[in-house]
Design a protein around this motif. Sequence first.
Motif, PDB file in Angstrom:
ATOM      1  N   SER A   1       0.894  -1.266  -0.063  1.00 42.10           N
ATOM      2  CA  SER A   1       0.159  -0.071  -0.012  1.00 42.10           C
ATOM      3  C   SER A   1       0.808   1.329  -0.083  1.00 42.10           C
ATOM      4  CB  SER A   1      -0.739  -0.019   1.293  1.00 42.10           C
ATOM      5  OG  SER A   1      -0.234  -0.263   2.497  1.00 42.10           O
ATOM      6  N   GLY A   2       0.394   2.354  -0.521  1.00 39.99           N
ATOM      7  CA  GLY A   2       1.035   3.756  -0.467  1.00 39.99           C
ATOM      8  C   GLY A   2       0.344   4.509  -1.539  1.00 39.99           C
ATOM      9  N   ARG A   3       1.171   5.636  -2.000  1.00 39.31           N
ATOM     10  CA  ARG A   3       0.517   6.640  -2.754  1.00 39.31           C
ATOM     11  C   ARG A   3       1.394   7.061  -3.957  1.00 39.31           C
ATOM     12  NH1 ARG A   3       0.544  12.161   0.401  1.00 39.31           N
ATOM     13  NH2 ARG A   3       3.019  12.317   0.520  1.00 39.31           N
ATOM     14  N   PHE A   4       0.929   7.518  -4.854  1.00 36.52           N
ATOM     15  CA  PHE A   4       1.475   7.766  -6.100  1.00 36.52           C
ATOM     16  C   PHE A   4       1.338   9.370  -6.305  1.00 36.52           C
ATOM     17  CE2 PHE A   4      -1.741   5.375  -8.076  1.00 36.52           C
ATOM     18  CZ  PHE A   4      -1.941   6.149  -8.989  1.00 36.52           C
ATOM     19  N   GLN A   5       2.025  10.090  -7.327  1.00 39.75           N
ATOM     20  CA  GLN A   5       1.707  11.427  -7.590  1.00 39.75           C
ATOM     21  C   GLN A   5       1.013  11.483  -8.880  1.00 39.75           C
ATOM     22  OE1 GLN A   5       5.390  13.438  -7.937  1.00 39.75           O
ATOM     23  NE2 GLN A   5       4.320  15.422  -7.815  1.00 39.75           N
ATOM     24  N   ASP A   6      -0.135  12.092  -8.858  1.00 41.00           N
ATOM     25  CA  ASP A   6      -1.068  12.121 -10.095  1.00 41.00           C
ATOM     26  C   ASP A   6      -1.052  13.637 -10.554  1.00 41.00           C
ATOM     27  OD1 ASP A   6      -2.889  11.212 -11.855  1.00 41.00           O
ATOM     28  OD2 ASP A   6      -4.603  10.984 -10.418  1.00 41.00           O
ATOM     29  N   ARG A   7      -1.814  13.852 -11.466  1.00 39.44           N
ATOM     30  CA  ARG A   7      -2.048  15.304 -12.136  1.00 39.44           C
ATOM     31  C   ARG A   7      -2.625  16.219 -11.022  1.00 39.44           C
ATOM     32  NH1 ARG A   7      -4.710  13.461 -17.109  1.00 39.44           N
ATOM     33  NH2 ARG A   7      -3.059  12.272 -18.011  1.00 39.44           N
ATOM     34  N   THR A   8      -3.660  15.388 -10.293  1.00 31.97           N
ATOM     35  CA  THR A   8      -4.597  16.368  -9.205  1.00 31.97           C
ATOM     36  C   THR A   8      -3.817  16.196  -7.944  1.00 31.97           C
ATOM     37  OG1 THR A   8      -5.836  14.403  -8.959  1.00 31.97           O
ATOM     38  CG2 THR A   8      -6.497  16.104 -10.727  1.00 31.97           C
ATOM     39  N   GLY A   9      -2.869  15.577  -7.697  1.00 31.44           N
ATOM     40  CA  GLY A   9      -2.200  15.497  -6.423  1.00 31.44           C
ATOM     41  C   GLY A   9      -1.720  14.062  -6.082  1.00 31.44           C
TER      42      GLY A   9
ATOM     43  N   LEU B   1       6.332  -1.351  -8.103  1.00 30.28           N
ATOM     44  CA  LEU B   1       6.929  -0.193  -8.742  1.00 30.28           C
ATOM     45  C   LEU B   1       6.804  -0.524 -10.120  1.00 30.28           C
ATOM     46  CD1 LEU B   1      10.122   0.719  -6.321  1.00 30.28           C
ATOM     47  CD2 LEU B   1       7.962   2.037  -6.757  1.00 30.28           C
ATOM     48  N   ALA B   2       7.450  -1.622 -10.717  1.00 27.46           N
ATOM     49  CA  ALA B   2       7.039  -1.958 -12.167  1.00 27.46           C
ATOM     50  C   ALA B   2       5.884  -1.902 -12.575  1.00 27.46           C
ATOM     51  CB  ALA B   2       7.981  -3.395 -12.143  1.00 27.46           C
ATOM     52  N   GLN B   3       4.804  -2.451 -11.841  1.00 27.31           N
ATOM     53  CA  GLN B   3       3.600  -2.436 -12.377  1.00 27.31           C
ATOM     54  C   GLN B   3       2.997  -1.222 -12.265  1.00 27.31           C
ATOM     55  OE1 GLN B   3       0.847  -4.761  -9.766  1.00 27.31           O
ATOM     56  NE2 GLN B   3      -0.430  -5.207 -11.425  1.00 27.31           N
ATOM     57  N   LEU B   4       3.018  -0.198 -11.387  1.00 26.67           N
ATOM     58  CA  LEU B   4       2.768   1.104 -11.295  1.00 26.67           C
ATOM     59  C   LEU B   4       3.255   1.990 -12.615  1.00 26.67           C
ATOM     60  CD1 LEU B   4       2.054   1.839  -7.684  1.00 26.67           C
ATOM     61  CD2 LEU B   4       0.397   1.683  -9.310  1.00 26.67           C
ATOM     62  N   GLY B   5       4.468   1.760 -12.738  1.00 24.95           N
ATOM     63  CA  GLY B   5       5.354   2.482 -13.687  1.00 24.95           C
ATOM     64  C   GLY B   5       4.648   2.152 -15.020  1.00 24.95           C
ATOM     65  N   SER B   6       4.309   0.827 -15.226  1.00 25.33           N
ATOM     66  CA  SER B   6       3.719   0.226 -16.759  1.00 25.33           C
ATOM     67  C   SER B   6       2.498   0.957 -16.809  1.00 25.33           C
ATOM     68  CB  SER B   6       3.758  -1.218 -16.713  1.00 25.33           C
ATOM     69  OG  SER B   6       3.288  -1.645 -17.922  1.00 25.33           O
ATOM     70  N   GLU B   7       1.616   0.898 -15.895  1.00 26.23           N
ATOM     71  CA  GLU B   7       0.122   1.005 -15.845  1.00 26.23           C
ATOM     72  C   GLU B   7      -0.056   2.560 -16.164  1.00 26.23           C
ATOM     73  OE1 GLU B   7      -1.883  -0.564 -12.674  1.00 26.23           O
ATOM     74  OE2 GLU B   7      -1.627  -2.685 -13.622  1.00 26.23           O
ATOM     75  N   HIS B   8       0.741   3.470 -15.284  1.00 20.65           N
ATOM     76  CA  HIS B   8       0.442   4.792 -15.155  1.00 20.65           C
ATOM     77  C   HIS B   8       1.563   5.465 -15.737  1.00 20.65           C
ATOM     78  CE1 HIS B   8      -3.313   4.210 -12.811  1.00 20.65           C
ATOM     79  NE2 HIS B   8      -2.558   3.250 -12.075  1.00 20.65           N
ATOM     80  N   GLY B   9       2.596   5.187 -16.178  1.00 13.96           N
ATOM     81  CA  GLY B   9       3.672   5.841 -16.795  1.00 13.96           C
ATOM     82  C   GLY B   9       4.492   6.658 -15.579  1.00 13.96           C
ATOM     83  N   LEU B  10       4.566   5.843 -14.256  1.00 11.14           N
ATOM     84  CA  LEU B  10       5.104   6.759 -13.408  1.00 11.14           C
ATOM     85  C   LEU B  10       6.623   6.151 -13.228  1.00 11.14           C
ATOM     86  CD1 LEU B  10       2.533   6.050 -10.821  1.00 11.14           C
ATOM     87  CD2 LEU B  10       2.916   8.085 -11.805  1.00 11.14           C
ATOM     88  N   LYS B  11       7.649   7.304 -12.562  1.00  9.34           N
ATOM     89  CA  LYS B  11       8.778   6.913 -12.286  1.00  9.34           C
ATOM     90  C   LYS B  11       8.779   6.413 -10.870  1.00  9.34           C
ATOM     91  CE  LYS B  11      10.784   9.867 -15.635  1.00  9.34           C
ATOM     92  NZ  LYS B  11      11.644  11.000 -15.844  1.00  9.34           N
ATOM     93  N   ARG B  12       9.843   5.617 -10.622  1.00  7.76           N
ATOM     94  CA  ARG B  12       9.888   5.282  -9.141  1.00  7.76           C
ATOM     95  C   ARG B  12      10.045   6.273  -7.880  1.00  7.76           C
ATOM     96  NH1 ARG B  12      12.219   0.001  -8.469  1.00  7.76           N
ATOM     97  NH2 ARG B  12      11.919  -0.927 -10.378  1.00  7.76           N
ATOM     98  N   THR B  13      10.360   7.754  -8.310  1.00  9.66           N
ATOM     99  CA  THR B  13      10.324   8.543  -7.457  1.00  9.66           C
ATOM    100  C   THR B  13       9.081   9.103  -7.156  1.00  9.66           C
ATOM    101  OG1 THR B  13      11.196  10.262  -9.162  1.00  9.66           O
ATOM    102  CG2 THR B  13      12.711   9.225  -8.211  1.00  9.66           C
ATOM    103  N   GLN B  14       7.918   8.995  -8.010  1.00 14.56           N
ATOM    104  CA  GLN B  14       6.561   9.699  -7.745  1.00 14.56           C
ATOM    105  C   GLN B  14       5.860   8.597  -6.906  1.00 14.56           C
ATOM    106  OE1 GLN B  14       6.233   9.799 -12.260  1.00 14.56           O
ATOM    107  NE2 GLN B  14       5.879  11.969 -11.896  1.00 14.56           N
TER     108      GLN B  14
END
Length: 58
Positions: A7-15, A36-49
């Motif tokens: 569980s956690g959170r990631f940075q989105d356009r709105t927060g 981290l790999a799955q979120l990066g793939s699905e949402h185009g996120l970097k690990r720092t986000q």
Amino acid sequence: MSEFVVSGRFQDRTGYRQFEKSVEATNENVAREHTLAQLGSEHGLKRTQVEIEGVTAA
């Protein structure tokens, strides 16, 4: 393999958006990496986000 809930959170356009993913992995570190790999793939996120707040065994 064991099942972990990450569980956690990631940075989105709105927060920040909360997430909770169920992952099969050999240990907690591998579960973090898969998430981290799955979120990066699905949402185009970097690990720092992505901020992982906790990993628990399911």
